[in-house]
Every structure is written in C-alpha cells, then in structure tokens.
Design a protein around this motif. Structure first.
Motif, PDB file in Angstrom:
ATOM      1  N   SER B 194       0.860  -1.346  -0.133  1.00  0.00           N
ATOM      2  CA  SER B 194       0.007   0.000  -0.055  1.00  0.00           C
ATOM      3  C   SER B 194       0.732   1.141  -0.035  1.00  0.00           C
ATOM      4  CB  SER B 194      -0.975   0.020   1.049  1.00  0.00           C
ATOM      5  OG  SER B 194      -0.149  -0.093   2.344  1.00  0.00           O
ATOM      6  N   VAL B 195       2.144   1.290   0.190  1.00  0.00           N
ATOM      7  CA  VAL B 195       3.042   2.360   0.252  1.00  0.00           C
ATOM      8  C   VAL B 195       4.203   2.028  -1.033  1.00  0.00           C
ATOM      9  CG1 VAL B 195       2.957   2.879   2.743  1.00  0.00           C
ATOM     10  CG2 VAL B 195       4.616   1.519   1.943  1.00  0.00           C
ATOM     11  N   SER B 196       4.585   3.130  -1.695  1.00  0.00           N
ATOM     12  CA  SER B 196       5.172   2.701  -2.862  1.00  0.00           C
ATOM     13  C   SER B 196       6.301   2.300  -2.709  1.00  0.00           C
ATOM     14  CB  SER B 196       5.546   4.042  -3.496  1.00  0.00           C
ATOM     15  OG  SER B 196       6.607   4.878  -2.405  1.00  0.00           O
ATOM     16  N   THR B 197       7.290   2.183  -1.564  1.00  0.00           N
ATOM     17  CA  THR B 197       8.325   1.444  -1.347  1.00  0.00           C
ATOM     18  C   THR B 197       8.123  -0.149  -1.270  1.00  0.00           C
ATOM     19  OG1 THR B 197       8.081   1.910   1.009  1.00  0.00           O
ATOM     20  CG2 THR B 197       9.932   3.190  -0.243  1.00  0.00           C
ATOM     21  N   GLY B 198       7.065  -0.645  -0.488  1.00  0.00           N
ATOM     22  CA  GLY B 198       6.683  -1.781  -0.232  1.00  0.00           C
ATOM     23  C   GLY B 198       6.652  -2.446  -1.632  1.00  0.00           C
ATOM     24  N   LEU B 199       5.517  -1.618  -2.404  1.00  0.00           N
ATOM     25  CA  LEU B 199       5.275  -2.159  -3.905  1.00  0.00           C
ATOM     26  C   LEU B 199       6.580  -2.072  -4.713  1.00  0.00           C
ATOM     27  CD1 LEU B 199       3.170  -2.943  -5.725  1.00  0.00           C
ATOM     28  CD2 LEU B 199       3.063  -0.511  -6.635  1.00  0.00           C
ATOM     29  N   ALA B 200       7.355  -1.073  -4.690  1.00  0.00           N
ATOM     30  CA  ALA B 200       8.318  -0.941  -5.755  1.00  0.00           C
ATOM     31  C   ALA B 200       9.299  -2.193  -5.430  1.00  0.00           C
ATOM     32  CB  ALA B 200       9.138   0.426  -5.566  1.00  0.00           C
ATOM     33  N   ARG B 201       9.823  -2.438  -4.144  1.00  0.00           N
ATOM     34  CA  ARG B 201      10.727  -3.308  -3.651  1.00  0.00           C
ATOM     35  C   ARG B 201      10.064  -4.796  -4.082  1.00  0.00           C
ATOM     36  NH1 ARG B 201      12.703  -0.398   1.859  1.00  0.00           N
ATOM     37  NH2 ARG B 201      13.164   1.456   0.727  1.00  0.00           N
ATOM     38  N   TYR B 202       8.859  -4.792  -4.027  1.00  0.00           N
ATOM     39  CA  TYR B 202       8.305  -6.372  -4.078  1.00  0.00           C
ATOM     40  C   TYR B 202       8.540  -6.542  -5.797  1.00  0.00           C
ATOM     41  CZ  TYR B 202       4.556  -9.582  -5.575  1.00  0.00           C
ATOM     42  OH  TYR B 202       3.816 -10.456  -6.313  1.00  0.00           O
ATOM     43  N   GLN B 203       8.029  -5.460  -6.703  1.00  0.00           N
ATOM     44  CA  GLN B 203       8.087  -5.604  -7.994  1.00  0.00           C
ATOM     45  C   GLN B 203       9.467  -5.674  -8.500  1.00  0.00           C
ATOM     46  OE1 GLN B 203       6.012  -2.006  -8.983  1.00  0.00           O
ATOM     47  NE2 GLN B 203       4.079  -3.150  -9.398  1.00  0.00           N
TER      48      GLN B 203
END
Lengths: 342, 342
Positions: B194-203
């Motif tokens: 739900s936060v950009s860092t969480g998503l970006a690192r996952y992706q």
DNA sequence: ATGAAAGCGCTAACAG
DNA sequence: CTGTTAGCGCTTTCAT
C-alpha cells in the motif's frame, strides 16, 4: 491550480453576519461564554463551512506568544534524542505547542546562531540539552527572561529547572552489578567532566567504588574526549596500553561502550569472557549488539515529557521554582557482563 | 529578574535617528541599496548595539510567509529519519527556514491533526514521508496550493515532486549479490504494497529474479504487516512454517531483517551459516548487529538535502515541474551473507 | 534618500 | 451580548 488564499476571521464574520471580534470571541473557548449561544453556533458553522484555520502568526503577534518552544541539542542522530523529542511533543502538542529542533554539533558558533534564530522566532521557551557546567549562553538566556528547562545535563550556576537521570544512582547500579558478579579490578572509561553528566558519573564511580570497598586506582580511569564511539575506542586503547589488569569496565555511555567493543574485537579480547562491559543510557539497539549490552536504562521519553511539563509551568508562571527533577534509572542486565574468570 | 521586552525596529530607528521604514530598508539586504551609506551604517550600528532581533512573526504576517516548513513523518525514533532531518535542516537553515517535525505514528487521525496544525501555522511548505500510494490527504494539500515534496515514498497520483532512493536498483543489488554468491532459492520478506516502497521493492524483486533466471516461487514470498521488527519476525516465522527450502532472504528493510534475526536466533538457525540475509536502508548500527548486516545503503541525509532544495524551488516558483529524483543506493556487504553451504 | 501612512489577521479594552 | 477602535512589529507603496 489556483493558490486559493486562506480564509480569515473577517470571512467567517461576514458569513455569520457578525463583527469580527464577535467571531473571535465565539471561536475562542476562553471567551465563548461571553457570546450568545445562537451566535456561537452560527460562527462555528460558518468557520467549519469555510474551513477556517486561524493564522497563528497574527495571533502570536497580538498575544506576544508563538506557541512554539525550541529544543536545542547536540545532534539528533544521537539515538538518545529522538525518544526525548517524542516525549516533548507528546506533552507539548496537548497544550497546542510545537517543538522546533536545532542541532549545535557541539559547536559554539553554531550554538550561538541557533539560539539567535530561536530568539528571532520568539519561541515561548527553550529546552536545552547542551548545557555545560558553566554556560554563559544559558546565563544570557536567563537574563533575557527566556523560560528555560535543561534536560540530561545541568549547569552549576543554578536557578535553572532541569530534568535528568539520576547519574549517581545509575552508576551505583552498574558498579554494584559488577561487584556482585565478583569483579574487583574495575576500570572506568569516562567522558569530559566539563559537562555535568561527565562529572557526575565520574564522581559517582569514585564514590561508589569507595563505599563498595573497591580500590580506586587512577590507572584504571581514562576519559574519552567525547560521548562517542571513536573517542571511546581511543580511550579504551589508552587504558589497554597502560598494561594494568582489570576484569570489567564501566563506560560513561553506550557509545563509549561501543568504542570499547570495537577495540576488544580489534585486539581479540573477548567480551564478556575476558572483560565485562557496562554501558549507560540503554540506547535503541543496545540489545542487538554483540554481545547485547548490559547497561543502565535512562527513561529518556519520560525526561522529555517532564521537561515539557516543567517548561509549560515556567512559561505560565515565570516565578516558579527551579525544580531539579532526577528520574531513576534502571539496570538492564544483558550479555556483556559475567563473573570474572580468574 | 526583569523580563526585558525585546527590541523592536522602532527602538533601532529612534537610536539611529531615522524613521522606522528607513531602518527597515537599511536592515534588509534587498532594499539596502535604496538608502544612503552613512545612514545604513548608523542603523546597523544601532541594531548591533541594542541587540535587535527582528520579530519573525510580524515579518511573516506582513510578508505572508512563515519561513517554516513542516516535516511529517511516521516516527522520529525510526533511525531512518534523524539523518534525513539533518539533511533538511542543513539545506533549509541556509535559506533562513526552520523545520517543524510532526509524527503521525501511521495513524490517520493523528495525521489529519498534524496537518491541520501545520496549516494553522501557515508553514510555507511541507515535506512528507508518509505518502501512501493513493493519498487523499496529499490531494487535499495540493488543491490548497501547499508546496509539497515527498521523501522516501511517493504517491501514484502524480504531479508531486519527490526524492527517494532507487528501490528497483537497490533490490537488484541485493539480489545480484546473493545470486553471485551462488544462491538460487531466495526468499523475499516484504512489506505492505500500500506504500510505494513496499510495492516497488516487491516488483523489483520479482523483476530482477526473472532477469537473473531465478525461480519466482510464491511460497518464498511473505509480507510483513509493517516495516518493523516484530512484523518482520512474524512474517519470517510464517515463511518457515511453510516448510519450503531456501538459502537466503531479501528483507524489505533493515528492521524486518532484524525481525528475521530474532526468529533465527529463537529457532537456532545460523545466520549466515544456514541462511543469508540482506536488509535495506543501512540504518545506523546495522554494522554493529550480530552478524553485521549486509544491506543496501540509502543516502538518507542526501535525500533530506535534495528534498529541501526541491521544496525551496517549489515555494519560490510554484509552477516548477514535479521532479521525481531517485538517488542511487549502494550495496554494503557485511557479515550476514555468504555462499550457500549445500 | 527618507518620511508618512496603511495594513497583514488577530485580540482586547472600551463602549454601548 | 455585540460592535467600535486600536495596535502587536513589520514592510511597502506613495509622497516628498
């Protein structure tokens, strides 16, 4: 995207069809009783509808208060301070105050410029974590009538309220812990006695050593140039070079203890196998070090809270007494101490 | 002890025997050329002699600027933030701005109340470290025309300048490091998308795994509830319970990695003997952990500085483009990674 | 080059 | 109970 300009009191007054001063009275809880319930409702509704936010600059200019307090500290990246800041804020925000932080990096010039900036901002009071035992800057502030509270360290010139940990008690806990483990040759890696904590911890060490019947050997006492890791390492190296035997060390704070860890690692000395180490402060992650650091926990958040309360008192009632609040620390036994082997 | 009241511009003007407006012009570098050199000297001397400090409240009220910017963050005691604050201050103080910090504790109510307080204070701009990928609060601020810079995290709604680390590159460094060591079964202990860092690192993890020819197994991916130690521990426990084999883990940040350490210790799993762990951020004391944490260093201080510069630009020139600055991280290899044993 | 006058947004006497 | 008035300290037209 139009930068819409903020709603003012006049806007609210106009919308509620009252005079600005009536609106002011209605909005302020203190003066609200002075105005008709119906009018209050109308004003409140208008304010709400327009999304009115009072301009605290104008308010401050009028009231000669900014509802801001400054917190002057050496360096925010010292892990001691963030929890203290939280304590300050949690107490101060409730009273509608804001905290402005400034770092001095232990630099006199920077300290002066930082304090100037605070004065220019007309902060209502100042929390200082930078006191030296004799501190002309603090004297100046006092003479200017600025409400002041010292945290962590105190000044000896007196008359300034302060909130600190009880260093005498804390060092006693550290030393007694080591004595109870069986240590007799205990070194002290101190810090500059130009600040109250450095002096108090040094004196406490000597005094507790005496009362515990431990020999106080000047060869076992070194002083780090500052409360930091590298100075701590240097001091510990100096101690080792003296070639005196000891089985434990009390460090004046955790960072100095960390410096001792570094030197121990570098020289292949086992902690706590060959030497036990006790730190001071219980900084965050002290439990994550290797070995986890036995240390004296200082209630830092609580110091912040109490300092805030004290400052608010001092602001409201400048004649109030200069309390020196000392908060009790607590020994946290972890993995860096054990009985001496020999 | 008389609370002596501050010197005002009128006092200076009187002492220099000029009109207040002349004194104002003389004091202000911008307008100084407009006034006679001799007069300037007289005014400056008088100001100096009296110890004049301009009242920034009055100044701000007149100029409709406070020279204050707010920094809204989840929690100052997260070691990521103090260096960022220092970066902000070092840049902002030069421009005569002050930083006001506010913690939200990831609480929506608290966030709203802090933002209100900031608006009331009429801060000239806001640095936000609290952005969610879709963030109505930020939209509201933008519409109100408040100069904004996001740090660390970004929002997807676009149009807001930001300064962050390059998470894609950083995770790539972490993953490639493990691959180069010989790991093939690599787990990912993530954080909320739900936060950009969480998503970006996952992706980034998924994408780099693919391009490195590593199998992307959903069983090897868990997500911590938040970027903190305990959630990290819980997530790692969940991963272990799945009973899938892996030899290394990439954690979404250092605190989550710390949680993995805790569980490893608790379950007698050797790090890096049985499992290698890479963190993210390189927080202070990451090098002091046991074992010292291999991690991706994010230039946090620099992020603060750049955010400040960007904010100042935005304040001075609200039409400026919404730059998204991404600062390059750096892999720091320490003791928590080694080639897989099997 | 300097002075006069007005006003930023708010609050607090003082009247009514 | 509400309106009028004045002023916090500063900057900035506008005159001179």
């Amino acid at each position: 995207m139009v930068t819409q300009q903020p709603i003012t009191l006049r806007d609210v007054a106009r919308a509620a069809e009252v005079h600005p001063s009536t609106a002011s009275r209605a909005l302020n809880v203190e003066t609200r009783p002075l105005v008709n319930d119906g009018t209050v409702a109308r004003v409140l509704a208008a304010a709400e509808a327009l999304g009115y936010e009072p301009n605290s600059l104008a308010r401050g200019l009028k009231l000669n208060r900014t509802f801001q307090v400054g917190f002057v500290l050496p360096d925010l990246t010292n892990p001691l301070f963030p929890p203290m800041v939280r304590g300050l804020e949690d107490s101060l925000n409730g009273a509608k105050y804001t905290v402005v932080i400034a770092n001095t990096d232990n630099d006199a010039d920077k300290e002066r410029s930082v304090l100037d900036a605070m004065l220019r901002r007309r902060v209502d009071g100042l929390v200082l974590a930078t006191a030296r035992r004799h501190d002309p800057a603090i004297d100046g502030l006092r003479e200017a009538g600025m409400p002041l509270v010292l945290v962590n360290r105190t000044t000896e010139d007196g008359g300034v309220p302060s909130v600190t940990g009880d260093d005498h008690a804390g060092i006693g806990m550290a030393l007694r812990h080591l004595v109870e483990l069986g240590h007799r040759r205990i070194a002290y890696v101190g810090a500059p006695t130009s600040v109250s904590t450095g002096l108090a911890r040094y004196q406490a060490f000597v005094s507790w050593a005496r009362s515990e019947g431990i020999e106080v050997d000047a060869d076992l006492m070194v002083s780090a140039d500052w409360f930091q890791e590298d100075p701590g390492a240097n001091a510990f190296r100096e101690l080792l070079e003296r070639d005196v035997s000891f089985t434990a060390v009390v460090a004046a704070n955790d960072l100095i203890a960390l410096g001792c860890y570094d030197v121990a690692t570098e020289q292949g000395i086992s902690v706590p196998g060959e030497v036990s180490i006790v730190g001071y402060n219980d900084m965050p992650f002290a439990d994550k070090l290797s070995p986890p650091l036995t240390t004296v926990h200082v209630p830092v958040y609580e110091i912040g809270r109490r300092a805030a309360d004290l400052l608010l008192e001092t602001i409201d009632q400048p004649t109030s007494m200069a309390d020196a609040i000392r908060l009790r620390p607590e020994l946290i036994v972890r993995g860096s101490t054990q009985p001496p082997v020999s």
